[in-house]
Design an enzyme around this catalytic site. Sequence first.
Site, PDB file in Angstrom:
ATOM      1  N   GLY A   1       0.771  -1.250   0.000  1.00  0.00           N
ATOM      2  CA  GLY A   1       0.000   0.000   0.000  1.00  0.00           C
ATOM      3  C   GLY A   1       0.792   1.284   0.000  1.00  0.00           C
ATOM      4  O   GLY A   1       0.307   2.307  -0.470  1.00  0.00           O
TER       5      GLY A   1
ATOM      6  N   GLU B   1       3.876   3.884   6.246  1.00  0.00           N
ATOM      7  CA  GLU B   1       2.677   3.040   6.104  1.00  0.00           C
ATOM      8  C   GLU B   1       1.593   3.817   5.352  1.00  0.00           C
ATOM      9  O   GLU B   1       1.548   5.040   5.419  1.00  0.00           O
ATOM     10  CB  GLU B   1       2.214   2.630   7.521  1.00  0.00           C
ATOM     11  N   ASP B   2       0.738   3.090   4.631  1.00  0.00           N
ATOM     12  CA  ASP B   2      -0.330   3.778   3.904  1.00  0.00           C
ATOM     13  C   ASP B   2      -1.453   4.224   4.837  1.00  0.00           C
ATOM     14  O   ASP B   2      -1.918   5.349   4.777  1.00  0.00           O
ATOM     15  CB  ASP B   2      -0.881   2.903   2.752  1.00  0.00           C
TER      16      ASP B   2
ATOM     17  N   ASP C   1      -5.277   1.591  10.757  1.00  0.00           N
ATOM     18  CA  ASP C   1      -6.710   1.368  10.992  1.00  0.00           C
ATOM     19  C   ASP C   1      -6.869   0.888  12.447  1.00  0.00           C
ATOM     20  O   ASP C   1      -6.949   1.696  13.353  1.00  0.00           O
ATOM     21  CB  ASP C   1      -7.138   0.335   9.942  1.00  0.00           C
TER      22      ASP C   1
ATOM     23  N   LYS D   1      -7.088   6.317  10.942  1.00  0.00           N
ATOM     24  CA  LYS D   1      -8.495   6.326  11.353  1.00  0.00           C
ATOM     25  C   LYS D   1      -8.517   6.277  12.882  1.00  0.00           C
ATOM     26  O   LYS D   1      -8.523   5.183  13.462  1.00  0.00           O
ATOM     27  CB  LYS D   1      -9.225   5.096  10.794  1.00  0.00           C
TER      28      LYS D   1
ATOM     29  N   PHE E   1     -14.062   3.119   4.393  1.00  0.00           N
ATOM     30  CA  PHE E   1     -13.069   2.452   3.547  1.00  0.00           C
ATOM     31  C   PHE E   1     -12.649   3.377   2.397  1.00  0.00           C
ATOM     32  O   PHE E   1     -13.482   3.980   1.750  1.00  0.00           O
ATOM     33  CB  PHE E   1     -13.649   1.145   3.005  1.00  0.00           C
ATOM     34  N   VAL E   2     -11.343   3.478   2.183  1.00  0.00           N
ATOM     35  CA  VAL E   2     -10.830   4.353   1.122  1.00  0.00           C
ATOM     36  C   VAL E   2      -9.955   3.573   0.140  1.00  0.00           C
ATOM     37  O   VAL E   2      -9.383   2.538   0.498  1.00  0.00           O
ATOM     38  CB  VAL E   2     -10.015   5.542   1.703  1.00  0.00           C
TER      39      VAL E   2
ATOM     40  N   ASP F   1      -5.803  -0.136  -1.846  1.00  0.00           N
ATOM     41  CA  ASP F   1      -6.592  -0.987  -2.741  1.00  0.00           C
ATOM     42  C   ASP F   1      -7.894  -1.458  -2.133  1.00  0.00           C
ATOM     43  O   ASP F   1      -8.072  -1.471  -0.915  1.00  0.00           O
ATOM     44  CB  ASP F   1      -5.781  -2.240  -3.106  1.00  0.00           C
TER      45      ASP F   1
HETATM   46  P1  IMP Z   1      -4.517  -2.288  10.755  1.00  0.00           P
HETATM   47  O1  IMP Z   1      -3.619  -3.403  11.178  1.00  0.00           O
HETATM   48  O2  IMP Z   1      -5.960  -2.566  11.118  1.00  0.00           O
HETATM   49  O3  IMP Z   1      -4.077  -0.921  11.234  1.00  0.00           O
HETATM   50  O4  IMP Z   1      -4.563  -2.329   9.183  1.00  0.00           O
HETATM   51  C1  IMP Z   1      -3.681  -1.726   8.366  1.00  0.00           C
HETATM   52  C2  IMP Z   1      -3.806  -2.261   6.962  1.00  0.00           C
HETATM   53  O5  IMP Z   1      -5.170  -2.549   6.583  1.00  0.00           O
HETATM   54  C3  IMP Z   1      -3.338  -1.216   6.006  1.00  0.00           C
HETATM   55  O6  IMP Z   1      -1.948  -1.302   5.779  1.00  0.00           O
HETATM   56  C4  IMP Z   1      -4.160  -1.494   4.769  1.00  0.00           C
HETATM   57  O7  IMP Z   1      -3.509  -2.458   3.980  1.00  0.00           O
HETATM   58  C5  IMP Z   1      -5.448  -2.091   5.280  1.00  0.00           C
HETATM   59  N1  IMP Z   1      -6.536  -1.071   5.351  1.00  0.00           N
HETATM   60  C6  IMP Z   1      -7.126  -0.586   6.471  1.00  0.00           C
HETATM   61  N2  IMP Z   1      -8.076   0.316   6.162  1.00  0.00           N
HETATM   62  C7  IMP Z   1      -8.092   0.407   4.814  1.00  0.00           C
HETATM   63  C8  IMP Z   1      -8.869   1.217   3.874  1.00  0.00           C
HETATM   64  O8  IMP Z   1      -9.738   2.032   4.211  1.00  0.00           O
HETATM   65  N3  IMP Z   1      -8.569   1.019   2.563  1.00  0.00           N
HETATM   66  C9  IMP Z   1      -7.610   0.161   2.113  1.00  0.00           C
HETATM   67  N4  IMP Z   1      -6.875  -0.593   2.956  1.00  0.00           N
HETATM   68  C10 IMP Z   1      -7.108  -0.468   4.292  1.00  0.00           C
END
Ligand code: IMP
Length: 180
Positions: free
Chosen positions: A51, A105-106, A109, A137, A158-159, A165
């Site tokens: 990402g 990081e992209d 979440d 977020k 969701f984006v 992606d």
């Molecule tokens: P976390 O471990 O829940 O913080 O998730 C992080 C990963 O989930 C990111 O690196 C993304 O690959 C994916 N992700 C979380 N939210 C989104 C979104 O809104 N769009 C696309 N990918 C997301």
Amino acid sequence: MQKQKNIQVKDKTFTISIPESEIRQQIKRVANEINRDFAGRQPVFLAVLNGSFIFAADLLREVDLPCEISFVKLASYQGTSTTGSIREVIGLNIDITDRPVIIVEDIVDTGLTMAHMLETLQNQNPSSIDICTLLLKPTKLQVKLDVHYCCKEIPDDFVVGYGLDYDGFGRNTKDIYTIV
Ligand code: IMP
């Protein structure tokens, strides 16, 4: 050229939420903070694939420090623990001992991915670890996480676009879009 307000990615419709100009502006702001905070040091940027590939490319071109970049990936596999899916950091082919590390990081979440990355990287004794994310977020965070550099906080929707992606698609847009 007229911007596309709505895009279709597979079975879902997304509407523009962060235009390219704003992304650029925020990346410049964050890069300036990094340039200021790391002056006199030589950080290692660790970009988390897939990402962050576009974000990392744009961010690094605004960083004017002597620095290195490496790309890591998280491989998921089914573990035997009760947590189910365990993620392993692969591709860290650079010695980060006593080096300042900046994770790129992209999107953060739940924060679980970053928490796991921090734990893994700490074992390699870097002098410091900072997190730099394009998007955050805040209402979704499940763990206590210090996010040092963030381009933009967004609501819990969701984006896609600009590297992010939906089911593998939608990464190749200049703007960021939110699900309708
Ligand atoms: P976390 O471990 O829940 O913080 O998730 C992080 C990963 O989930 C990111 O690196 C993304 O690959 C994916 N992700 C979380 N939210 C989104 C979104 O809104 N769009 C696309 N990918 C997301």
